[in-house]
Scaffold this motif. Structure first.
Motif, PDB file in Angstrom:
ATOM      1  N   SER A 224      13.285   1.433   4.578  1.00  0.00           N
ATOM      2  CA  SER A 224      12.087   2.063   5.129  1.00  0.00           C
ATOM      3  C   SER A 224      12.463   3.305   5.935  1.00  0.00           C
ATOM      4  CB  SER A 224      11.361   1.056   6.027  1.00  0.00           C
ATOM      5  OG  SER A 224      12.289   0.441   6.896  1.00  0.00           O
ATOM      6  N   MET A 225      11.686   4.355   5.765  1.00  0.00           N
ATOM      7  CA  MET A 225      11.971   5.614   6.453  1.00  0.00           C
ATOM      8  C   MET A 225      11.705   5.454   7.949  1.00  0.00           C
ATOM      9  SD  MET A 225      12.965   7.993   4.270  1.00  0.00           S
ATOM     10  CE  MET A 225      12.399   9.661   4.595  1.00  0.00           C
ATOM     11  N   ASP A 226      10.561   4.885   8.305  1.00  0.00           N
ATOM     12  CA  ASP A 226      10.207   4.676   9.714  1.00  0.00           C
ATOM     13  C   ASP A 226      10.413   3.184   9.996  1.00  0.00           C
ATOM     14  OD1 ASP A 226       8.924   4.105  12.108  1.00  0.00           O
ATOM     15  OD2 ASP A 226       7.255   5.466  11.730  1.00  0.00           O
ATOM     16  N   LYS A 227      11.590   2.879  10.491  1.00  0.00           N
ATOM     17  CA  LYS A 227      11.997   1.478  10.612  1.00  0.00           C
ATOM     18  C   LYS A 227      11.110   0.692  11.571  1.00  0.00           C
ATOM     19  CE  LYS A 227      16.118  -1.255  11.151  1.00  0.00           C
ATOM     20  NZ  LYS A 227      17.487  -1.264  11.653  1.00  0.00           N
ATOM     21  N   ARG A 228      10.736   1.338  12.684  1.00  0.00           N
ATOM     22  CA  ARG A 228       9.970   0.595  13.681  1.00  0.00           C
ATOM     23  C   ARG A 228       8.616   0.150  13.114  1.00  0.00           C
ATOM     24  NH1 ARG A 228       9.079   3.280  19.428  1.00  0.00           N
ATOM     25  NH2 ARG A 228      11.160   2.531  19.940  1.00  0.00           N
ATOM     26  N   ASN A 229       7.931   1.050  12.437  1.00  0.00           N
ATOM     27  CA  ASN A 229       6.631   0.677  11.868  1.00  0.00           C
ATOM     28  C   ASN A 229       6.763  -0.397  10.793  1.00  0.00           C
ATOM     29  OD1 ASN A 229       4.241   1.879  13.017  1.00  0.00           O
ATOM     30  ND2 ASN A 229       5.188   3.858  12.564  1.00  0.00           N
ATOM     31  N   TYR A 230       7.839  -0.322  10.054  1.00  0.00           N
ATOM     32  CA  TYR A 230       8.121  -1.353   9.038  1.00  0.00           C
ATOM     33  C   TYR A 230       8.300  -2.730   9.699  1.00  0.00           C
ATOM     34  CZ  TYR A 230      11.341  -4.191   6.271  1.00  0.00           C
ATOM     35  OH  TYR A 230      11.975  -5.236   5.644  1.00  0.00           O
ATOM     36  N   LEU A 231       9.117  -2.766  10.758  1.00  0.00           N
ATOM     37  CA  LEU A 231       9.388  -4.040  11.446  1.00  0.00           C
ATOM     38  C   LEU A 231       8.118  -4.614  12.065  1.00  0.00           C
ATOM     39  CD1 LEU A 231      12.749  -3.156  13.282  1.00  0.00           C
ATOM     40  CD2 LEU A 231      12.473  -4.661  11.307  1.00  0.00           C
ATOM     41  N   ILE A 232       7.328  -3.740  12.698  1.00  0.00           N
ATOM     42  CA  ILE A 232       6.087  -4.212  13.352  1.00  0.00           C
ATOM     43  C   ILE A 232       5.180  -4.876  12.316  1.00  0.00           C
ATOM     44  CG2 ILE A 232       3.982  -3.504  14.566  1.00  0.00           C
ATOM     45  CD1 ILE A 232       5.619  -1.221  15.856  1.00  0.00           C
ATOM     46  N   SER A 233       5.091  -4.271  11.127  1.00  0.00           N
ATOM     47  CA  SER A 233       4.174  -4.822  10.117  1.00  0.00           C
ATOM     48  C   SER A 233       4.562  -6.250   9.731  1.00  0.00           C
ATOM     49  CB  SER A 233       4.109  -3.908   8.887  1.00  0.00           C
ATOM     50  OG  SER A 233       5.324  -3.951   8.171  1.00  0.00           O
ATOM     51  N   ASN A 234       5.845  -6.489   9.564  1.00  0.00           N
ATOM     52  CA  ASN A 234       6.264  -7.845   9.191  1.00  0.00           C
ATOM     53  C   ASN A 234       6.142  -8.832  10.341  1.00  0.00           C
ATOM     54  OD1 ASN A 234       6.901  -7.910   6.376  1.00  0.00           O
ATOM     55  ND2 ASN A 234       8.552  -6.473   6.826  1.00  0.00           N
ATOM     56  N   LYS A 235       6.422  -8.350  11.552  1.00  0.00           N
ATOM     57  CA  LYS A 235       6.309  -9.228  12.719  1.00  0.00           C
ATOM     58  C   LYS A 235       4.863  -9.685  12.924  1.00  0.00           C
ATOM     59  CE  LYS A 235       7.540 -11.146  16.613  1.00  0.00           C
ATOM     60  NZ  LYS A 235       8.677 -11.840  17.155  1.00  0.00           N
ATOM     61  N   LEU A 236       3.921  -8.767  12.720  1.00  0.00           N
ATOM     62  CA  LEU A 236       2.505  -9.116  12.906  1.00  0.00           C
ATOM     63  C   LEU A 236       2.073 -10.265  11.993  1.00  0.00           C
ATOM     64  CD1 LEU A 236       0.942  -5.566  13.348  1.00  0.00           C
ATOM     65  CD2 LEU A 236       0.657  -7.464  14.956  1.00  0.00           C
ATOM     66  N   LEU A 237       2.705 -10.363  10.839  1.00  0.00           N
ATOM     67  CA  LEU A 237       2.332 -11.407   9.879  1.00  0.00           C
ATOM     68  C   LEU A 237       3.185 -12.655  10.023  1.00  0.00           C
ATOM     69  CD1 LEU A 237       1.948  -8.923   6.957  1.00  0.00           C
ATOM     70  CD2 LEU A 237       0.093 -10.355   7.817  1.00  0.00           C
ATOM     71  N   GLY A 238       4.126 -12.616  10.953  1.00  0.00           N
ATOM     72  CA  GLY A 238       5.033 -13.752  11.097  1.00  0.00           C
ATOM     73  C   GLY A 238       6.015 -13.854   9.948  1.00  0.00           C
ATOM     74  N   ASN A 239       6.259 -12.746   9.270  1.00  0.00           N
ATOM     75  CA  ASN A 239       7.238 -12.731   8.167  1.00  0.00           C
ATOM     76  C   ASN A 239       8.650 -12.658   8.713  1.00  0.00           C
ATOM     77  OD1 ASN A 239       5.285 -12.640   6.193  1.00  0.00           O
ATOM     78  ND2 ASN A 239       5.417 -10.422   5.878  1.00  0.00           N
ATOM     79  N   LYS A 240       9.622 -12.858   7.823  1.00  0.00           N
ATOM     80  CA  LYS A 240      10.989 -12.467   8.136  1.00  0.00           C
ATOM     81  C   LYS A 240      10.947 -10.960   8.373  1.00  0.00           C
ATOM     82  CE  LYS A 240      12.527 -13.771   4.241  1.00  0.00           C
ATOM     83  NZ  LYS A 240      13.131 -13.948   2.983  1.00  0.00           N
ATOM     84  N   LEU A 241      11.753 -10.481   9.317  1.00  0.00           N
ATOM     85  CA  LEU A 241      11.678  -9.044   9.633  1.00  0.00           C
ATOM     86  C   LEU A 241      12.163  -8.162   8.485  1.00  0.00           C
ATOM     87  CD1 LEU A 241      12.603  -8.769  13.409  1.00  0.00           C
ATOM     88  CD2 LEU A 241      10.361  -8.549  12.333  1.00  0.00           C
ATOM     89  N   ASN A 242      12.934  -8.720   7.559  1.00  0.00           N
ATOM     90  CA  ASN A 242      13.429  -7.893   6.450  1.00  0.00           C
ATOM     91  C   ASN A 242      12.677  -8.150   5.143  1.00  0.00           C
ATOM     92  OD1 ASN A 242      14.417 -10.421   6.056  1.00  0.00           O
ATOM     93  ND2 ASN A 242      16.499  -9.793   5.542  1.00  0.00           N
TER      94      ASN A 242
END
Lengths: 316, 224
Positions: A35-53
């Motif tokens: 992902s180009m913008d790593k922080r926004n990528y991580l936030i999206s997965n965290k919001l869903l309770g996904n694995k961060l990767n």
């Protein structure tokens, strides 16, 4: 085969599967990607309770229009993005970033645009189904590696879902994509190749991000940087953030899908703490550089990580 | 011992093995590269060997420049150690439809086309490094008589499989790509194979490569 998918009614400009990137393959000529913008990528997965990767959908400028073919699932969009959810009964809900939403069979998501930025992320509970190559789902279109045979998505393709699931409670977080006044850099290994005047220009004048900007690199215009020593060096390894100056004097910043080696002198390297903000600067925008020392850059990265952790920890 | 290590940005070590380009210096780079690979350090995210440099990227959330530099500079290699290297024969079709720059080479070098080709086929080439695009090998050294600068204006698209020469080096375009090397022929051999997960590239740094001429018919039969 998998029965749950989104149908792609409009692919958008550059829509790919991305995750945290691919390690230890530079020596084969395969860049980090991710992902180009790593922080926004991580936030999206965290919001869903996904694995961060987990595998997410990254889009640039105009995103896709997609239609869910079955069931019910939770998703979220991060970045500075305008989008709508078009319900099966034609009712339109205006989308809100950083806030999970639920969609049902027949609903469509219309990702209209990223605003004064470039990249946005669409993640779903349990992630998209991708192809894991060397430990990453990330698409590298140049070497045709990763999910979707290493290609960006096109019209009428299907976007497969790992496991349909809807989360019980809506999650959201307040996050503002703040703009940055300067992109901070460390002087590069060929800094002394450039004229005194050019060094001054580099750290005092504004550059313009040209239209030639993509996941590989960002070309700048507006001020030519003059090389007094040698405009070509022996090819050597590159990393994300390196600013090379080819003979025409217009700097190029290496981004996630960059060529792994190159032969243009390096005037500077963008610090790790500023990558996410750098990649979000759209063509036509002005950009200014500020020089920092290594120790300062390391401390700024600690701060960046702490901020990221704080945001992720706010999401429970 | 690695003496000359500086920082490239805040997340990479820049190891300089000397300003010259030769096999001896490059072999040292490759040996250090292999040694580091074997160590499998979790803080290292990438190692890129090139002619005379080794760039080591690291995860800044685990380690910083100073600590990694201390760790790396004490690593030693046996200079006498023989590198495990292969001899690889690569077929090449030199028909005019593939040999895009043979006329330019002939004109600029003031040399018969046949002579250029003969000189090119007559030598073994050492693989100094791979990269730029996936699996692209950088081979050397060409005979001095057939060395030429790259094109003034690079091609937007160099066909996949093209074999290019520039100055003392030769490369193979593993994918269609922009590029400015003088194209002398095309190989049907698949140099990069992503389906071969453990060893996706045919030619690795330290290997020796020679080319042998094939006809268009053989080319079509071999085309991978």
């Amino acid at each position: 085969m998998n029965k749950d998918f989104f149908e792609i009614l409009r692919p958008g400009i550059h829509t790919t599967i991305q995750d945290q990137g691919r390690l230890n393959k530079y020596h084969l000529g395969i860049p980090f990607s991710g992902s180009m913008d790593k922080r926004n990528y991580l936030i999206s997965n965290k919001l869903l309770g996904n694995k961060l990767n987990e595998a997410s959908l990254e889009f640039a400028y105009q995103g896709p229009l997609i239609k869910l073919n079955s069931g019910k699932l939770s998703g979220v969009i991060t970045g500075d993005v305008t989008f709508n959810i078009i319900r099966k009964n034609s009712k339109i809900n205006k989308g809100i970033c950083y806030q999970t939403f639920e969609i049902n069979d027949g609903d469509q998501i219309d990702i209209i645009s990223t605003n004064r930025s470039v990249y946005g992320y669409f993640s779903i509970k349990n992630g998209f189904k991708g192809e894991l190559i060397w430990g990453s789902y990330s698409v590298n279109t140049r070497a045709k590696i990763g999910s979707n045979n290493g290609e960006k998505f096109s019209k009428d393709q299907k976007l497969y879902i790992n496991k349909l699931e809807s989360i019980p409670n809506q999650k959201k977080v307040n996050y503002l994509n703040s703009k940055i006044e300067y992109i901070r850099v460390i002087k590069g290994t060929n800094y002394d190749y450039f004229s005194e005047k050019s060094k001054k220009i580099f750290f005092s004048k504004e550059f313009i991000v040209s239209k030639l900007a993509d996941r590989m690199g960002m070309r700048l215009e507006g001020n030519k940087i003059e090389n007094e020593v040698e405009t070509n060096i022996r090819s050597e390894g590159l990393i994300k953030g390196v600013i090379q100056v080819p003979p025409d004097g217009n700097p190029i910043i290496m981004l996630s899908d960059h060529g792994t080696i190159g032969g243009y002198p390096k005037i500077a390297v963008v610090i790790s703490a500023d990558y996410d903000k750098l990649v979000q600067i759209p063509p036509g925008s002005k950009i200014k550089f500020k020089s920092v020392e290594l120790i300062e850059a390391e401390n700024l990265y600690k701060l960046y990580r702490m901020e990221t952790e704080n945001i992720l920890n706010k999401i429970i | 011992m690695l003496k000359n290590i500086s920082n490239l940005g805040d997340a990479a070590l820049y190891c300089d093995f000397g300003s010259k380009i030769n096999k001896e210096i490059n072999l040292n780079v490759i040996k250090y590269f292999k040694k580091l690979q074997q160590k499998n350090l979790k803080e290292i995210t990438n190692i890129t060997p090139s002619y005379n440099k080794l760039i080591i990227s690291y995860d800044l959330s685990i380690i910083n420049f100073k600590s990694l530099k201390e760790k790396i500079e004490n690593i030693t290699i046996k200079e006498s150690e023989v590198l495990d290297s292969k001899i690889i024969k690569i077929p090449i079709c030199l028909d005019e439809e593939f040999s895009l720059d043979i006329n330019r080479l002939s004109e600029k070098l003031n040399m018969d086309k046949e002579k250029i080709i003969k000189s090119f086929l007559n030598k073994d080439y050492f693989c100094y490094m791979t990269g730029f695009i996936a699996g692209m090998p950088f081979l050397g050294d060409l005979e001095t008589s057939i060395r030429l600068q790259r094109l003034e204006t690079p091609r937007v698209k160099v066909p996949k499989g093209s074999v290019g020469i520039t100055e003392q080096f030769c490369n193979i375009y593993t994918f269609e790509s922009p590029g400015g090397w003088n194209i002398i022929g095309n190989t049907p051999t698949k140099i990069f194979d992503k389906l071969n997960e453990n060893n996706p590239i045919k030619i690795n740094p330290g290997d020796n490569v020679s080319f042998y001429k094939i006809s268009k018919n053989e080319y079509l039969k071999l085309n991978e």
